[in-house]
Design a protein around this motif. Structure first.
Motif, PDB file in Angstrom:
ATOM      1  N   UNK A 143       0.815  -1.215   0.000  1.00 51.67           N
ATOM      2  CA  UNK A 143       0.000   0.000   0.000  1.00 51.67           C
ATOM      3  C   UNK A 143       0.851   1.269   0.000  1.00 51.67           C
ATOM      4  N   UNK A 144       1.960   1.272   0.735  1.00 49.67           N
ATOM      5  CA  UNK A 144       2.790   2.480   0.742  1.00 49.67           C
ATOM      6  C   UNK A 144       3.483   2.692  -0.596  1.00 49.67           C
ATOM      7  N   UNK A 145       3.872   1.607  -1.270  1.00 43.15           N
ATOM      8  CA  UNK A 145       4.434   1.750  -2.618  1.00 43.15           C
ATOM      9  C   UNK A 145       3.397   2.354  -3.553  1.00 43.15           C
ATOM     10  N   UNK A 146       2.174   1.839  -3.491  1.00 47.65           N
ATOM     11  CA  UNK A 146       1.102   2.356  -4.354  1.00 47.65           C
ATOM     12  C   UNK A 146       0.849   3.833  -4.075  1.00 47.65           C
ATOM     13  N   UNK A 147       0.886   4.219  -2.803  1.00 45.60           N
ATOM     14  CA  UNK A 147       0.611   5.605  -2.449  1.00 45.60           C
ATOM     15  C   UNK A 147       1.732   6.546  -2.883  1.00 45.60           C
ATOM     16  N   UNK A 148       2.932   6.022  -3.095  1.00 47.01           N
ATOM     17  CA  UNK A 148       3.992   6.858  -3.676  1.00 47.01           C
ATOM     18  C   UNK A 148       3.610   7.302  -5.087  1.00 47.01           C
ATOM     19  N   UNK A 149       3.077   6.371  -5.866  1.00 44.55           N
ATOM     20  CA  UNK A 149       2.677   6.700  -7.235  1.00 44.55           C
ATOM     21  C   UNK A 149       1.479   7.646  -7.248  1.00 44.55           C
ATOM     22  N   UNK A 150       0.545   7.409  -6.336  1.00 43.74           N
ATOM     23  CA  UNK A 150      -0.614   8.302  -6.258  1.00 43.74           C
ATOM     24  C   UNK A 150      -0.166   9.711  -5.877  1.00 43.74           C
ATOM     25  N   UNK A 151       0.762   9.798  -4.922  1.00 47.14           N
ATOM     26  CA  UNK A 151       1.271  11.103  -4.504  1.00 47.14           C
ATOM     27  C   UNK A 151       1.961  11.820  -5.662  1.00 47.14           C
TER      28      UNK A 151
END
Length: 365
Positions: A143-151
Motif C-alpha cells: 500500500x505504501x508503494x502504491x501511495x507513492x505513485x498516487x502522490x
C-alpha cells in the motif's frame, strides 16, 4: 548463547558492509579506467573541503535524517514503510499551502506553522495504508508503494494546474513570502564572525532535524507508547497478551512515521527552494530506508548514516563534475552501499556471528 556483542551489531557490521561496498565501487571505477583513490579524494574534498561542500552535505543529511526517522519508527513496530517518498511530497504540499496562505512577517512564526502542516499532511498520507493494514490486513509494503505513485500523480496535477503560477512554464508554486525565509548557515554564523558560503543550501532545518532525533529517542525509549511500539514489534502475540491493541499501535506508529517524512519539507521546500517544485523529494524517501537499516533504527546511527549518504550524494555530484563520471555510475556506487547495508546484510553478519560463537566456545562462555 549470545551470537555477538551489541557493539559488533551496531558498529562492526555496518563498517564491514561499508568497506566491502567501497572496495567493489573501487573495482567498478578501475574497470571504467578511473583512479579510485583520486575519486575518493574528490568526493571527500567536494563534501568537506569547503564551507560550500559542507553546506550541501548537511543539506542532504537533513533530508535523510527526516526520512530515516520515518523508516526507523515504523521498523520498531516491524513495519516496512516504503511510502516516505509520497509522505514527504505531501508534507511539502502542506508546507506550501500554509506558507502561501498567510503573509508571514517573520520566520519564527512561519516555521511552527510549516512544521505543523508538514507533519499533518505527511501523517495524513500515511493514515490510509495504516488503516488498511490494521483493519483489512493489506500489507503495508504494497500500500505504501502504491501511495507513492498516487502522490506523484497528485503533485503533478496540482503543480501543472491548480497551484501553478499563471504565465510560467515551470511546474512550481509562487515563491513564499519573504518573512517565511529560513536563516541559512551563512546568516546564522555571520554574527559570530564565522564565514560560511552564501551559496550553500544548509539552513535552520538542520537544527530541527537534530531536535527530531532527540524526540525520537525520548519517544521510543522513554515513553509508554514507545515501549508498546517496541513490544508489538518484538512479538505481536505477546503484545496482545499484555493488553496492547495491535490496530492502535499500527495506526499511531504509521502516523508518526508519516509526520517525520512530511517534516522533510521544512528543509527542501521551505528552506532551500522557498517554493514547492515538482519532484522536490528527489528520492530521499527511499534513501531513508537505507539510512534506518544502516543506523539500526537508533537516532545516533540514523544521524551517522544520514551523514554518510549526504557525503555520497554531494561527493557523487563532485565526482561527476571533476572526473566526467556518468551520473548512472555514481548511482551504482550509492546503490552498492544500500545493497550491502540492507539486502545483503546477512552476507557479512553470519560469518561474523560464527566467529564470535567460536570465540565464546573457546572461552567456555
Amino acid at each position: 548463547m549470545k551470537k555477538m556483542p551489541r557493539w559488533a551489531d551496531v558498529a562492526l557490521i555496518p563498517i564491514l558492509n561499508l568497506l566491502i561496498a567501497f572496495i567493489i565501487s573501487g573495482l567498478v571505477l578501475l574497470a571504467i579506467g578511473k583512479d579510485p583513490w583520486a575519486a575518493l579524494g574528490t568526493m571527500i574534498d567536494g563534501s568537506f573541503g569547503s564551507s560550500r561542500g559542507v553546506g550541501y552535505t548537511l543539506y542532504y543529511t537533513t533530508n535523510f535524517i527526516f526520512t530515516g526517522l520515518a523508516m526507523g519508527i515504523a521498523s520498531h513496530a516491524r513495519m516496512f514503510n516504503i511510502g516516505g517518498e509520497g509522505q514527504a511530497a505531501l508534507g511539502g504540499l502542506g508546507v506550501a499551502l500554509i506558507l502561501l496562505a498567510v503573509p508571514w512577517p517573520h520566520w519564527t512564526l512561519a516555521l511552527p506553522a510549516a512544521i505543523l502542516f508538514g507533519g499533518l499532511f505527511g501523517a495524513a498520507w500515511a493514515f490510509i495504508p495504516a488503516y488498511l493494514q490494521a483493519k483489512r490486513g493489506s500489507h503495508i509494503v504494497i500500500t505504501t508503494i502504491m501511495f507513492n505513485f498516487i502522490a506523484a500523480s497528485l503533485m503533478g496535477y496540482l503543480l501543472t494546474g491548480v497551484l501553478k503560477v499563471p504565465g510560467k512554464m515551470a511546474a512550481e508554486t509562487a515563491k513564499f513570502p519573504e518573512g517565511a525565509h529560513l536563516p541559512t548557515f551563512h546568516e546564522m554564523l555571520a554574527p559570530f564572525g564565522i564565514e560560511f558560503s552564501k551559496h550553500a543550501p544548509a539552513n535552520l532545518s538542520f537544527l530541527v532535524a537534530l531536535l527530531c532525533l532527540y524526540v525520537f529517542w525520548i519517544l521510543v525509549w522513554r515513553t509508554r507508547l514507545g515501549y508498546n511500539i517496541r513490544a508489538f514489534g518484538e512479538s505481536e502475540s505477546a503484545a496482545v497478551y499484555a493488553g496492547i491493541n495491535p490496530a492502535k499501535i499500527i495506526i499511531i506508529t504509521m502516523l508518526i512515521s508519516g509526520a517525520f517524512a512530511g517534516l522533510m519539507a521544512i528543509n527542501n521546500v521551505m528552506g532551500e527552494a522557498e517554493r514547492l517544485i515538482h519532484n522536490a523529494v528527489e528520492g530521499a524517501g527511499f534513501i531513508g530506508i537505507a539510512v534506518a537499516l544502516m543506523g539500526r533504527n537508533h537516532p545516533i546511527g540514523i544521524f551517522l548514516a544520514a551523514l554518510l549518504f549526504g557525503f555520497l550524494w554531494q561527493g557523487g555530484a563532485e565526482l561527476q563534475f571533476e572526473h566526467q563520471i556518468p551520473r548512472e555510475m555514481v548511482t551504482v556506487i550509492q546503490a552498492l552501499v544500500i545493497l550491502l547495508t540492507g539486502a545483503l546484510d546477512n552476507m557479512v553478519r553470519r560469518p561474523v556471528e560464527k566467529l564470535f560463537i567460536m570465540r565464546y566456545k573457546a572461552k567456555g562462555l
